[in-house]
Design a protein around this motif. Structure first.
Motif, mmCIF file in Angstrom:
data_model
loop_
_atom_site.group_PDB
_atom_site.id
_atom_site.type_symbol
_atom_site.label_atom_id
_atom_site.label_comp_id
_atom_site.label_asym_id
_atom_site.label_seq_id
_atom_site.Cartn_x
_atom_site.Cartn_y
_atom_site.Cartn_z
ATOM 1 N N ASN A 60 26.695 58.654 6.225
ATOM 2 C CA ASN A 60 26.059 59.887 6.666
ATOM 3 C C ASN A 60 26.944 60.559 7.707
ATOM 4 O OD1 ASN A 60 24.222 61.593 8.477
ATOM 5 N ND2 ASN A 60 22.819 61.055 6.813
ATOM 6 N N TYR A 61 27.229 61.873 7.534
ATOM 7 C CA TYR A 61 28.184 62.546 8.433
ATOM 8 C C TYR A 61 27.656 62.669 9.857
ATOM 9 C CZ TYR A 61 25.398 66.840 8.079
ATOM 10 O OH TYR A 61 24.385 67.758 8.139
ATOM 11 N N VAL A 297 23.002 69.984 23.986
ATOM 12 C CA VAL A 297 24.188 70.751 23.594
ATOM 13 C C VAL A 297 25.148 69.869 22.806
ATOM 14 C CG1 VAL A 297 26.221 71.978 24.451
ATOM 15 C CG2 VAL A 297 24.003 72.344 25.541
ATOM 16 N N PHE A 298 25.427 68.684 23.331
ATOM 17 C CA PHE A 298 26.387 67.800 22.668
ATOM 18 C C PHE A 298 25.816 67.180 21.402
ATOM 19 C CE2 PHE A 298 28.148 68.056 26.943
ATOM 20 C CZ PHE A 298 29.492 68.242 26.668
ATOM 21 N N VAL A 299 24.514 66.989 21.346
ATOM 22 C CA VAL A 299 23.918 66.486 20.105
ATOM 23 C C VAL A 299 24.039 67.533 19.007
ATOM 24 C CG1 VAL A 299 21.736 65.797 19.037
ATOM 25 C CG2 VAL A 299 22.363 64.874 21.248
ATOM 26 N N ASN A 300 23.907 68.825 19.364
ATOM 27 C CA ASN A 300 24.085 69.877 18.374
ATOM 28 C C ASN A 300 25.515 69.923 17.848
ATOM 29 O OD1 ASN A 300 21.784 72.157 17.893
ATOM 30 N ND2 ASN A 300 21.460 71.097 19.835
ATOM 31 N N ILE A 301 26.465 69.548 18.677
ATOM 32 C CA ILE A 301 27.863 69.556 18.242
ATOM 33 C C ILE A 301 28.111 68.490 17.176
ATOM 34 C CG2 ILE A 301 30.247 69.204 19.038
ATOM 35 C CD1 ILE A 301 29.468 70.390 21.689
ATOM 36 N N LEU A 302 27.287 67.446 17.152
ATOM 37 C CA LEU A 302 27.467 66.388 16.154
ATOM 38 C C LEU A 302 27.430 66.926 14.729
ATOM 39 C CD1 LEU A 302 25.303 63.548 17.725
ATOM 40 C CD2 LEU A 302 27.742 63.443 17.255
ATOM 41 N N SER A 303 26.622 67.968 14.503
ATOM 42 C CA SER A 303 26.534 68.540 13.149
ATOM 43 C C SER A 303 27.776 69.328 12.769
ATOM 44 C CB SER A 303 25.302 69.443 13.056
ATOM 45 O OG SER A 303 25.397 70.519 13.971
ATOM 46 N N LEU A 304 28.691 69.537 13.718
ATOM 47 C CA LEU A 304 29.902 70.316 13.464
ATOM 48 C C LEU A 304 31.148 69.444 13.344
ATOM 49 C CD1 LEU A 304 29.306 73.137 16.117
ATOM 50 C CD2 LEU A 304 28.729 73.209 13.683
ATOM 51 N N LEU A 305 31.006 68.130 13.491
ATOM 52 C CA LEU A 305 32.183 67.270 13.545
ATOM 53 C C LEU A 305 32.965 67.255 12.240
ATOM 54 C CD1 LEU A 305 30.990 64.169 15.609
ATOM 55 C CD2 LEU A 305 32.082 66.285 16.376
ATOM 56 N N GLN A 308 36.561 70.174 12.025
ATOM 57 C CA GLN A 308 37.283 69.707 13.212
ATOM 58 C C GLN A 308 37.592 70.832 14.196
ATOM 59 O OE1 GLN A 308 40.652 67.151 12.469
ATOM 60 N NE2 GLN A 308 41.682 67.810 14.323
ATOM 61 N N GLU A 309 38.093 71.966 13.710
ATOM 62 C CA GLU A 309 38.471 73.053 14.614
ATOM 63 C C GLU A 309 37.257 73.623 15.331
ATOM 64 O OE1 GLU A 309 40.713 76.003 12.609
ATOM 65 O OE2 GLU A 309 42.387 74.666 12.106
ATOM 66 N N VAL A 310 36.171 73.803 14.609
ATOM 67 C CA VAL A 310 34.955 74.347 15.216
ATOM 68 C C VAL A 310 34.384 73.366 16.232
ATOM 69 C CG1 VAL A 310 32.625 75.214 14.764
ATOM 70 C CG2 VAL A 310 34.473 75.687 13.141
ATOM 71 N N ALA A 311 34.344 72.084 15.865
ATOM 72 C CA ALA A 311 33.818 71.070 16.779
ATOM 73 C C ALA A 311 34.677 70.959 18.030
ATOM 74 C CB ALA A 311 33.733 69.725 16.067
#
Length: 520
Positions: A60-61, A297-305, A308-311
């Motif tokens: 799971n990503y 905020v950082f948990v929301n970033i997990l969906s962007l990992l 790579q550039e966006v994260a």
């Protein structure tokens, strides 16, 4: 059964919790099992649950391959306490989940958690209005002051001034930006950074994700500009820094085997004791390095990992919001973790766990965590810290897009000096000086042309005629009579006619000769 209502903040974590439960309940193989001479349909053993959920999380990503079997076991124990699952006798909450042949099943009631109501911001007072480019004050007109002697007008300067005067180019009015205080500058950085974060996260609003009252503009400015050559934050108050013995221990591991500054004798297992010393310091912190306020905020970033550039850009912006001591500790810790994992000369730090896995498990909960100790904190922290460790060199760079949006003292434009600049005005405004009789700029232009000694007389007369056609009133006020004009404008020199000479074109030219005779 509905889960407990959690406090405001961890919306993304709640969503991931519910999604994980849905995937587990929807895919876990169920079959008939025997226990105590009885048959139980739609059941599964503890080992079967660990096997399936472990593979589910690793692919799971939101979690990734860094998830260990032990972490999966810990999550199933939380599932049992939250009544996501129950044993074959219907017990939950007090029992401990075991990785063995014990039987479990899903309850009939829903185990999903309910979402808390998102608190809406009542107003935008926490995000001050940005200072706009039309916040200016016009420079006062200087009256009753004799026009200064103009500098020498070059051809280019004359063309530029005349183009403005005759309307080819919009006239400009000299104005000055209002002085920007340090507090206003902090507010600019705060507003622009929060707005940039919202855009990079792809959210319509940051309600429930970030409270602007928890954002300090001074921290952002410090994190951008108060850094050393390697990009590490430099603290003004040294008392806020880590103890010397912790920094020394981190240098020892990061530069192994050449980092033993204390010159202490190295014994077998010395490197493990040094790591334990560093780990004890970070595990005793009262708050994770990413702070409780920035958890969502950082948990929301997990969906962007997976982007790579966006994260990376999202982490660059988010890490600017950290208090400088936290940012410095996080920078040094991630750099240490990366160097330890990449150092082939470092002996194994654990007999059963790989060095990379050990570093992530030891420090992940010191980096990310919620005040309510959410059920997925450990898995989410593992995923985020792994990514940050791999990209630590770029995460702590100020995002270039944000730099282009903000002008600050010390960068491209120095606002501290309140520079004067031009503001385009309409044709009506440019005609106002003529209506009210203010012709000082034109008079100064004319006087500068007259005083230009470097300009050839022919060019000067030509430009004066051009000025006379464009501004006859100003010209005649300066030269009411021909005498006044002749006093300052050189007259044309009379053209001398060459003497007439006659030649006989049929004969070659011979110089004139005269004979002289003398009498005795």
């Amino acid at each position: 059964m509905e889960g407990k209502v959690i406090g405001p903040g961890p919306y993304r974590a709640t969503k991931l919790w519910n999604e994980t439960i849905k995937l587990f309940r929807g895919g876990m193989p169920l079959r008939r099992h025997w226990a105590n001479f009885r048959c139980y349909d739609n059941s599964f053993t503890g080992s079967e649950a660990v096997d399936y959920l472990h593979e589910l999380l690793r692919h799971n990503y939101n979690f990734g391959p860094e998830v260990t079997r032990y972490q999966t076991l810990q999550l199933l124990r939380k599932f049992l306490k939250a009544h996501v699952i129950e044993d074959f006798k219907g017990r939950h909450g007090t029992e401990d989940f075991e990785d063995n042949g014990h039987l479990y099943r899903f309850p009939t009631l829903s185990p999903l958690k309910s979402f808390p109501t998102r608190p809406l911001l009542r107003d935008c007072s926490d995000l001050p209005r940005l200072i706009r480019w039309d916040d200016y004050e016009e420079l006062p007109q200087r009256e009753n002051i004799a026009p200064q002697k103009s500098a020498v007008l070059t051809s280019d300067l004359w063309n530029k001034r005349h183009s403005v005067a005759i309307g080819d180019v919009h006239e400009c009015k000299l104005i000055r930006r209002k002085e920007i205080t340090a507090k206003q500058m902090d507010h600019i950085w705060k507003s622009m950074t929060v707005a940039h974060l919202q855009r990079v996260l792809g959210l319509k609003s940051l309600d429930g994700v970030l409270n602007p009252t928890h954002v300090n503009g001074k921290h952002i400015v410090h994190n951008v500009f108060s850094v050393n050559k390697t990009g590490i934050v430099v603290l003004e108050n040294k008392a806020e820094d880590m103890p010397y013995w912790v920094i020394s221990a981190m240098k020892c591991l990061a530069n192994w085997p050449n980092g033993n500054e204390s010159k202490q004798p190295i014994y077998p297992g010395f490197e493990r004791d040094v790591l334990r010393t560093v780990g004890d310091y970070f595990q005793r912190l009262k708050e994770p390095l990413l702070t409780f306020h920035l958890y969502e905020v950082f948990v929301n970033i997990l969906s962007l990992l997976h982007k790579q550039e966006v994260a990376t850009e999202a982490l660059q912006v988010s890490c600017l919001l950290l208090p400088p001591p936290n940012r410095r500790r996080l920078q040094l810790l991630l750099r240490l973790m990366a160097r330890v994992c990449q150092n082939p000369n470092l002996p194994p730090l654990n007999d059963t766990i790989a060095t990379r896995t050990l570093m992530v498990q030891m420090f992940s909960h010191c980096v990310l965590g919620s005040v309510d100790d959410m059920d997925l904190d450990e898995l989410l922290a593992t995923k985020l810290v792994t990514f940050m460790m791999e990209h630590h060199s770029t995460i702590f760079q100020a995002p270039s897009k944000l730099h282009r949006q903000i002008k600050y003292a010390g960068s491209d434009t120095d606002f501290s000096t309140s520079p004067a600049f031009c503001k385009q005005i309409s044709r009506v405004e440019s005609e106002e000086p003529k209506v009210i009789g203010t012709q000082t700029p034109l008079q100064e232009l004319l006087e500068g042309l007259i005083a230009d000694k470097e300009l050839p007389a022919k060019d000067k007369r030509k430009r004066l005629k051009q000025f006379q056609r464009s501004y006859p009133e100003v010209y005649h006020s300066r030269f009411p009579t021909e005498e006044s004009k002749a006093a300052v404008i050189p007259e044309k020199a009379p053209r001398l006619k060459p003497p007439l000479m006659f030649f006989n074109l049929k004969k070659p030219f011979q110089p004139f000769q005269r004979s002289w005779s003398f009498r005795a």
